[in-house]
Design a protein around this motif. Sequence first.
Motif, mmCIF file in Angstrom:
data_model
loop_
_atom_site.group_PDB
_atom_site.id
_atom_site.type_symbol
_atom_site.label_atom_id
_atom_site.label_comp_id
_atom_site.label_asym_id
_atom_site.label_seq_id
_atom_site.Cartn_x
_atom_site.Cartn_y
_atom_site.Cartn_z
ATOM 1 N N ALA A 1 7.328 -4.031 -9.814
ATOM 2 C CA ALA A 1 8.245 -4.547 -8.792
ATOM 3 C C ALA A 1 7.713 -5.803 -8.123
ATOM 4 N N MET A 2 6.418 -5.845 -7.877
ATOM 5 C CA MET A 2 5.846 -6.897 -7.031
ATOM 6 C C MET A 2 5.344 -8.124 -7.786
ATOM 7 N N VAL A 3 4.718 -7.929 -8.945
ATOM 8 C CA VAL A 3 4.007 -9.068 -9.548
ATOM 9 C C VAL A 3 4.223 -9.267 -11.035
ATOM 10 N N LEU A 4 4.530 -8.225 -11.803
ATOM 11 C CA LEU A 4 4.578 -8.374 -13.262
ATOM 12 C C LEU A 4 5.864 -9.050 -13.721
ATOM 13 N N GLU A 5 5.815 -9.638 -14.909
ATOM 14 C CA GLU A 5 6.959 -10.342 -15.481
ATOM 15 C C GLU A 5 8.147 -9.394 -15.676
ATOM 16 N N GLU A 6 7.855 -8.114 -16.010
ATOM 17 C CA GLU A 6 8.939 -7.150 -16.240
ATOM 18 C C GLU A 6 9.805 -6.932 -14.993
ATOM 19 N N GLY A 7 9.282 -7.262 -13.822
ATOM 20 C CA GLY A 7 10.039 -7.071 -12.589
ATOM 21 C C GLY A 7 10.798 -8.297 -12.123
ATOM 22 N N LYS A 8 10.829 -9.322 -12.953
ATOM 23 C CA LYS A 8 11.453 -10.589 -12.537
ATOM 24 C C LYS A 8 12.941 -10.411 -12.221
ATOM 25 N N LYS B 1 -2.042 -11.699 9.054
ATOM 26 C CA LYS B 1 -3.104 -12.278 8.223
ATOM 27 C C LYS B 1 -2.791 -12.214 6.723
ATOM 28 N N GLN B 2 -1.721 -11.485 6.355
ATOM 29 C CA GLN B 2 -1.418 -11.293 4.934
ATOM 30 C C GLN B 2 -0.498 -12.397 4.414
ATOM 31 N N ALA B 3 -0.559 -12.612 3.104
ATOM 32 C CA ALA B 3 0.283 -13.625 2.468
ATOM 33 C C ALA B 3 1.752 -13.196 2.488
ATOM 34 N N THR B 4 2.639 -14.179 2.456
ATOM 35 C CA THR B 4 4.073 -13.909 2.493
ATOM 36 C C THR B 4 4.504 -13.018 1.333
ATOM 37 N N LYS B 5 5.272 -11.977 1.648
ATOM 38 C CA LYS B 5 5.850 -11.050 0.669
ATOM 39 C C LYS B 5 4.811 -10.395 -0.240
ATOM 40 N N SER B 6 3.606 -10.196 0.263
ATOM 41 C CA SER B 6 2.543 -9.633 -0.572
ATOM 42 C C SER B 6 2.265 -8.160 -0.314
ATOM 43 N N VAL B 7 2.791 -7.611 0.780
ATOM 44 C CA VAL B 7 2.418 -6.265 1.222
ATOM 45 C C VAL B 7 3.514 -5.263 0.869
ATOM 46 N N VAL B 8 3.110 -4.091 0.384
ATOM 47 C CA VAL B 8 4.036 -2.984 0.141
ATOM 48 C C VAL B 8 4.037 -2.074 1.370
ATOM 49 N N PHE B 9 5.238 -1.819 1.907
ATOM 50 C CA PHE B 9 5.345 -0.820 2.970
ATOM 51 C C PHE B 9 5.575 0.537 2.320
ATOM 52 N N VAL B 10 4.814 1.534 2.750
ATOM 53 C CA VAL B 10 4.926 2.883 2.201
ATOM 54 C C VAL B 10 5.330 3.827 3.329
ATOM 55 N N GLY B 11 6.455 4.511 3.167
ATOM 56 C CA GLY B 11 6.901 5.423 4.218
ATOM 57 C C GLY B 11 7.916 6.409 3.686
ATOM 58 N N PHE B 12 7.735 7.677 4.018
ATOM 59 C CA PHE B 12 8.636 8.724 3.534
ATOM 60 C C PHE B 12 9.355 9.451 4.668
ATOM 61 N N GLY B 13 9.356 8.849 5.852
ATOM 62 C CA GLY B 13 10.165 9.355 6.948
ATOM 63 C C GLY B 13 9.632 10.615 7.592
ATOM 64 N N SER B 14 10.376 11.085 8.572
ATOM 65 C CA SER B 14 9.939 12.233 9.368
ATOM 66 C C SER B 14 10.343 13.566 8.743
ATOM 67 N N GLU B 15 11.303 13.554 7.821
ATOM 68 C CA GLU B 15 11.818 14.799 7.264
ATOM 69 C C GLU B 15 11.082 15.226 5.994
ATOM 70 N N CYS B 16 10.443 14.290 5.318
ATOM 71 C CA CYS B 16 9.829 14.555 4.019
ATOM 72 C C CYS B 16 8.405 15.082 4.219
ATOM 73 N N LYS B 17 8.195 16.346 3.924
ATOM 74 C CA LYS B 17 6.891 16.984 4.120
ATOM 75 C C LYS B 17 6.122 16.951 2.793
ATOM 76 N N LEU B 18 5.214 15.991 2.647
ATOM 77 C CA LEU B 18 4.468 15.826 1.403
ATOM 78 C C LEU B 18 3.331 16.839 1.307
ATOM 79 N N SER B 19 3.103 17.346 0.097
ATOM 80 C CA SER B 19 1.972 18.245 -0.125
ATOM 81 C C SER B 19 0.684 17.427 -0.240
ATOM 82 N N LYS B 20 -0.439 18.124 -0.210
ATOM 83 C CA LYS B 20 -1.728 17.446 -0.341
ATOM 84 C C LYS B 20 -1.825 16.716 -1.674
ATOM 85 N N GLU B 21 -1.373 17.351 -2.744
ATOM 86 C CA GLU B 21 -1.423 16.726 -4.073
ATOM 87 C C GLU B 21 -0.577 15.463 -4.107
#
Length: 470
Positions: A424-431, A274-294
Motif C-alpha cells: 500500500a505504501m511503497v511498492l510498485e504493486e500498490g501504485k 518530525k516525520q516525512a510527508t505521507k510516510s507514517v501508517v496509523f494503526v487503530g482498531f477502535g474501542s469495540e475490537c478486543k484483540l487477543s494477545k496473539e
Amino acid sequence: MTEDTIHVVMLPWSAFGHLIPFFKLSIALAKAGVHVSYISTPKNIQRLPKIPSSLSHLIDFVEIPLPSLNEDLLPEGAEATMDIPFDKIQYLEQAYDKLKNPVKQLVSNWLPNWIICDYNPHWIVDIAQEFHINLIYYSVVSAATLAFLGPPSNMNGRFSPDSLTLPPKWMTFPSSVAYNRTEAVAFSKYVHQNNASEVSGIERLVKVIDAAKSIICCSCYEIEGEYLNLYKKLVGKPVIPIGLLPVEMPQRGLLDGLGSVTGLRTAIFQWLDKQATKSVVFVGFGSECKLSKEQVFEIAYGLEDSKLSFLWGLRKPNWAYNDEDFLPIGFSERSCDRGLVCMGWIPQQEILAHSSIGGSLFHSGWGSTIEALQFENKLVVLPFNVDQPLNARLLVDKGLAIEVKRNEDGTFTRYEIAKSLRQAMVLEEGKELRTKTREAVGIVGNLKLHQDHYIAAFVQFLKDGIRKAI
C-alpha cells in the motif's frame, strides 16, 4: 424555535459506532437550520464531541439515565458497548429497552415532525404510531452491507453460514461483497443467538425497517451507486443517501468529548511533525475490537518487519497484567526510532489529518473508512466482525484497499501484515491503489457535495413529508 423550523428527534443505539454518526448527522442538519433533540444517556452524551457554538441553539442533548440492572449483569456506569465485554451487550440492550417510557413521555411533550432512529429501539415504532409521527431508519453501515442483508422479508430465515459466503442472487452486478466461511459462521451465530432482552437484533431491525417511511444511510452515489439503487428496489421505499458526512479539517488542540491527556497529545504531534510527508501508517482498531494477545503480537511483528514508520493507538487489553506485557519483549526498544505506541484514547481525527500520515491499518468499520479516505490514507484492512468484512470486500472491489490475507481458521500472520503495508505504501504493486485513493479524496472530502447536495436533498425530503402530513 420558529413555527416553520423542522424538529427532529435522534435516537441512536448505545455504541459509539452509532452515537458518533448520529451526532455527525445532527451537526449537518443543524447547519441546514433543522432543530435536533439528541437522546442518549448521561455518560454517553458527556463523551460526545462538543457542539459548535454557532449551532448550539439548534441542537439539544437530552439525557435520560440508563435504568440499572443487577450489577452482576451490567456494571454500574456501563452505558455503551465499549464499557463492557461482548457477552454483556445483551444486558445493555435489556436496560436500553427500559428507556421506552421516558422517551414516550418526551415525544408526547414535543410532538416532533420526525423521529430518526437506529435499528435497536424497536419500541419506538409503537410510540411513533401512537402519536402519528413519521419514522426514519438511519443505517450507520454501508449501502453494500444493506444490499447484502437484503429486504426485511428475507431476513429472518436467511442467515445460515452457507447463505453468507457468496453475494446474494439479487446482486446481479459483479461484486465480492460476502463473508468467508469463518466470518459467516460467526455472523450467523451472532444474529441467531438468544439474548436476555428476548428480542434479537434481526427482529429489531426488521420491525424498524418495516415501519420506517424511509431509510437513510451514510453513503453517496459516487462511491456506492449500484448498491443504493439495488437496495431501493429491494425495500420498495425511499432510500436516501445523506452523503459521507466528512469532518471539517480538525484544528489541533480542540478537545472533543472523550477527553485528552495534554502531555500525550503534545508528544504525539511533536513526533508526527518530525516525520516525512505521507510516510507514517496509523494503526487503530477502535474501542469495540478486543484483540487477543496473539493478534496484538502478530500486528506488532508485522509493523516491525514492514520497516515503515507507524503510530499505533492501542487500548490496554484486558489480558495484560501491566503496561509492559501487552507488546512483544523488546518491541518498543527495536522500533522506537520509527514507531510510537499510544495507550488509551488519542485524537484520531487530528492524527489522520496530519500531513505525515499516509496509510491506515484498521478494521474497515464504515465511519473509520470515511475518516481515513478523506485525508488520503492508503487503506490496509483487517476486518473482524459484523459489517467489517463486507466493507473490506467493497473497498477492495473499488480499488481503495488492500485486505490482509488470513488463514482458513481466521488467523493472520506478521508476514501478511508487513506485505500488505509495504504494498500500500511503497511498492510498485500498490501504485494503482495510491492513484485511486487520491481520486477518492475529491469525493469523500468534498464538504460542499455532502452538505449542499446530499444533506440539502434530505432536508427537502423532511419538508415535503411535513407538507403531506398537513
